[in-house]
Motif scaffolding. Structure first.
Motif, mmCIF file in Angstrom:
data_model
loop_
_atom_site.group_PDB
_atom_site.id
_atom_site.type_symbol
_atom_site.label_atom_id
_atom_site.label_comp_id
_atom_site.label_asym_id
_atom_site.label_seq_id
_atom_site.Cartn_x
_atom_site.Cartn_y
_atom_site.Cartn_z
ATOM 1 N N GLY A 95 0.778 -1.257 -0.049
ATOM 2 C CA GLY A 95 0.075 0.230 -0.135
ATOM 3 C C GLY A 95 0.871 1.301 0.060
ATOM 4 N N LYS A 96 2.155 1.035 -0.418
ATOM 5 C CA LYS A 96 3.056 2.330 -0.499
ATOM 6 C C LYS A 96 2.515 3.388 -1.267
ATOM 7 N N SER A 97 2.114 3.271 -2.245
ATOM 8 C CA SER A 97 1.627 4.154 -3.461
ATOM 9 C C SER A 97 0.376 4.691 -3.261
ATOM 10 N N GLN A 103 1.449 5.818 -9.427
ATOM 11 C CA GLN A 103 0.623 4.647 -9.920
ATOM 12 C C GLN A 103 0.455 3.817 -8.627
ATOM 13 N N ALA A 104 -1.071 3.512 -8.541
ATOM 14 C CA ALA A 104 -1.069 2.532 -7.650
ATOM 15 C C ALA A 104 -2.023 1.384 -8.179
ATOM 16 N N ALA A 105 -1.020 0.190 -8.704
ATOM 17 C CA ALA A 105 -1.632 -0.828 -9.207
ATOM 18 C C ALA A 105 -1.292 -1.977 -8.473
ATOM 19 N N ASN A 106 -2.139 -3.219 -8.930
ATOM 20 C CA ASN A 106 -1.930 -4.231 -8.353
ATOM 21 C C ASN A 106 -1.067 -5.128 -8.848
ATOM 22 N N PHE A 107 0.441 -4.768 -8.711
ATOM 23 C CA PHE A 107 1.360 -5.573 -9.345
ATOM 24 C C PHE A 107 2.613 -4.912 -8.813
ATOM 25 N N CYS A 143 5.368 -0.836 -9.705
ATOM 26 C CA CYS A 143 4.671 0.108 -10.487
ATOM 27 C C CYS A 143 5.315 1.634 -10.131
ATOM 28 N N THR A 144 5.794 1.566 -8.879
ATOM 29 C CA THR A 144 6.629 3.051 -8.804
ATOM 30 C C THR A 144 8.245 2.960 -9.003
ATOM 31 N N ILE A 145 8.658 3.209 -10.197
ATOM 32 C CA ILE A 145 9.501 2.768 -10.500
ATOM 33 C C ILE A 145 10.644 3.990 -10.100
ATOM 34 N N ASN A 147 -0.760 -0.925 7.921
ATOM 35 C CA ASN A 147 -1.756 -0.466 6.806
ATOM 36 C C ASN A 147 -3.022 -1.382 6.981
ATOM 37 N N VAL A 148 -4.080 -1.116 7.652
ATOM 38 C CA VAL A 148 -5.157 -2.233 8.239
ATOM 39 C C VAL A 148 -6.007 -2.056 7.171
ATOM 40 N N SER A 149 -6.923 -2.970 7.085
ATOM 41 C CA SER A 149 -8.270 -2.634 6.086
ATOM 42 C C SER A 149 -9.361 -1.804 6.747
HETATM 43 P P1 GDP Z 1 2.780 -0.584 -3.312
HETATM 44 O O1 GDP Z 1 3.267 -1.776 -4.164
HETATM 45 O O2 GDP Z 1 3.207 -1.028 -1.759
HETATM 46 O O3 GDP Z 1 3.092 0.610 -3.634
HETATM 47 O O4 GDP Z 1 0.983 -1.144 -3.155
HETATM 48 P P2 GDP Z 1 -0.144 -0.087 -3.706
HETATM 49 O O5 GDP Z 1 -0.112 1.094 -3.254
HETATM 50 O O6 GDP Z 1 0.235 -0.065 -5.373
HETATM 51 O O7 GDP Z 1 -1.517 -1.186 -3.433
HETATM 52 C C1 GDP Z 1 -1.594 -2.565 -3.972
HETATM 53 C C2 GDP Z 1 -2.715 -2.744 -3.983
HETATM 54 O O8 GDP Z 1 -3.324 -2.989 -2.572
HETATM 55 C C3 GDP Z 1 -3.642 -1.880 -4.736
HETATM 56 O O9 GDP Z 1 -4.813 -2.456 -5.539
HETATM 57 C C4 GDP Z 1 -4.578 -1.095 -3.612
HETATM 58 O O10 GDP Z 1 -5.520 -0.683 -4.047
HETATM 59 C C5 GDP Z 1 -4.425 -2.256 -2.552
HETATM 60 N N1 GDP Z 1 -4.623 -1.488 -1.313
HETATM 61 C C6 GDP Z 1 -3.627 -0.550 -0.687
HETATM 62 N N2 GDP Z 1 -4.276 -0.329 0.626
HETATM 63 C C7 GDP Z 1 -5.327 -1.128 0.850
HETATM 64 C C8 GDP Z 1 -6.062 -1.058 1.917
HETATM 65 O O11 GDP Z 1 -5.987 -0.357 3.021
HETATM 66 N N3 GDP Z 1 -7.320 -1.944 1.834
HETATM 67 C C9 GDP Z 1 -7.032 -2.799 0.697
HETATM 68 N N4 GDP Z 1 -8.349 -3.585 0.697
HETATM 69 N N5 GDP Z 1 -6.436 -2.683 -0.481
HETATM 70 C C10 GDP Z 1 -5.710 -1.655 -0.296
#
Ligand code: GDP
Length: 368
Positions: free
Chosen positions: A14-16, A28-32, A35-37, A206-208
């Motif tokens: 959840g960094k981005s 960018q906040a993407a699910n892989f 993504c933050t290069i 980072n909690v739900s």
């Molecule tokens: P990073 O790789 O650490 O920068 O992670 P990202 O911020 O890109 O987050 C990765 C995925 O986790 C994204 O799809 C976010 O939407 C999701 N995500 C981040 N924080 C939370 C949260 O508090 N709850 C849930 N359910 N998803 C989250």
């Protein structure tokens, strides 16, 4: 002027998301992973109700709060110190920050892949710490080789440095961070300046969404409690954040935010708490310059003397420093402004040796 805080953690923690919410920037906040290069940088105001209060009393046209610069640092995975993922490229970015916010995933979400399969704060924290320690170990070994070469030319200092660095090497090899290493060697600060594990760290859990208002140790979220234990072992603070909630808060207009936070049982946003926690972590103080044009908050390390604080405003102020006229924030407010504080004898004159205190309102007198 403020300080720089690097956001680190494994991929998909959840960094981005947190960085975007912090800065409302477009990282960018993407699910892989990865993504933050490039490291993304954004500045955020440190909330300080005192500044608002002073601005009202002085009828200042604008307020200028002090800032934290956050840097979203991506690419840390197991093996980073050996060049895996983005490897040393990203480790280098950590060297330039004042403090580190270590984001730990406590949220469960089947749609968001965890790089190691499941939510496990202790394993994740240890993975990150191991990479940082290994990177420092390599840096220290390089320094040892360098001083061994220098020592051959008969340099006397080299031997003492090699001794300290070798003890530090042992310390790091046993899995301990550089910040827990103690020595009375005078030049240690210089030797350790670039070490990643010498930086002050705060943990950000980072909690739900459901646990946005949870507290460490209240038993509602086992992963959060685990982060609490880890932080306690390291003498560090934990800031509880829900990335999801923070990104929703960031979308709202300022006047709707308080209401929304309240509906979730929160007093302030997690991001405000992160900024404040960083401030405390670094032992910083705020002082103020207040006038009709602006109410301005400035930052310095605790213990900084008046001329060096003046230098934060302009180098001429430091060079030509004569004296500082100071009234404390408490007296300023109690008297109802500067003129009345002066009449009440609350204005003090301080010289070059004065260590500025948190909450000082100051006029620097200088002559260049
Ligand atoms: P990073 O790789 O650490 O920068 O992670 P990202 O911020 O890109 O987050 C990765 C995925 O986790 C994204 O799809 C976010 O939407 C999701 N995500 C981040 N924080 C939370 C949260 O508090 N709850 C849930 N359910 N998803 C989250």
């Amino acid at each position: 002027m403020g300080f720089t805080c690097g956001i680190i953690g494994l991929p998909n923690v959840g960094k981005s998301t947190i960085f975007n919410a912090l800065t409302s920037a477009k990282a960018q906040a993407a699910n892989f992973p990865f993504c933050t290069i490039e490291p993304n940088t954004g500045a955020v105001a440190v909330p300080d109700p005192r500044l608002e209060e002073l601005a009202v009393l002085a009828k200042s046209a604008k307020t200028i709060p002090t800032q934290v610069t956050f840097v979203d640092i991506a690419g840390l995975i197991r093996g980073a110190s050996k060049g895996e993922g983005l490897g040393n490229q990203f480790l280098g970015h950590i060297r330039s920050v004042d403090a580190v916010a270590h984001i730990v995933r406590c949220f469960d979400d089947a749609n968001v892949v965890h790089v190691d399969g499941d939510v496990n704060p202790r394993r994740d924290v240890e993975t990150v710490e191991t990479e940082l320690i290994l990177s420092d170990l390599e840096a220290v070994q390089k320094q040892i080789s360098r001083y061994e070469k220098i020592g051959k030319t008969g340099d006397k200092d080299a031997k003492a440095r090699i001794e300290v660095l070798s003890s530090l090497e042992k310390h790091l090899s046993s899995g301990k961070a550089a910040k827990t290493f103690t020595t009375d060697f005078a030049e240690y600060a210089e030797l350790s300046a670039d070490l990643l594990t010498a930086k002050p760290v705060m943990f950000v859990a980072n909690v739900s969404e459901d646990f946005a208002a949870a507290q460490v140790g209240d038993g509602s979220c086992a992963a959060l409690d685990q982060v609490g234990e880890i932080a306690k072992e390291r003498g560090a603070e934990v800031v509880v954040i829900s990335g999801k909630v923070e990104s929703e808060v960031a979308e709202l207009a300022a006047d709707e935010r308080a209401e929304y936070l309240q509906s979730l049982g929160l007093k302030t946003s997690g991001l405000d708490r992160m900024a404040l926690s960083g401030f405390e972590l670094l032992g910083l103080i705020s002082f103020f310059t207040i006038g009709p044009k602006e109410a301005h908050a400035w930052t310095a390390a605790a213990g900084t003397r008046a001329p060096q604080c003046a230098g934060k405003i302009h180098s001429d102020f430091e060079r030509g420093f004569i004296r500082a006229e100071i009234v404390s924030h408490v007296d300023y407010v109690a008297c109802g402004g500067e003129a009345k504080a002066r009449d009440a004898g609350k204005l003090r004159t301080e010289g070059k040796e004065y260590e500025m205190k948190d909450g000082d309102i100051v006029h620097f007198r200088f002559n260049v």
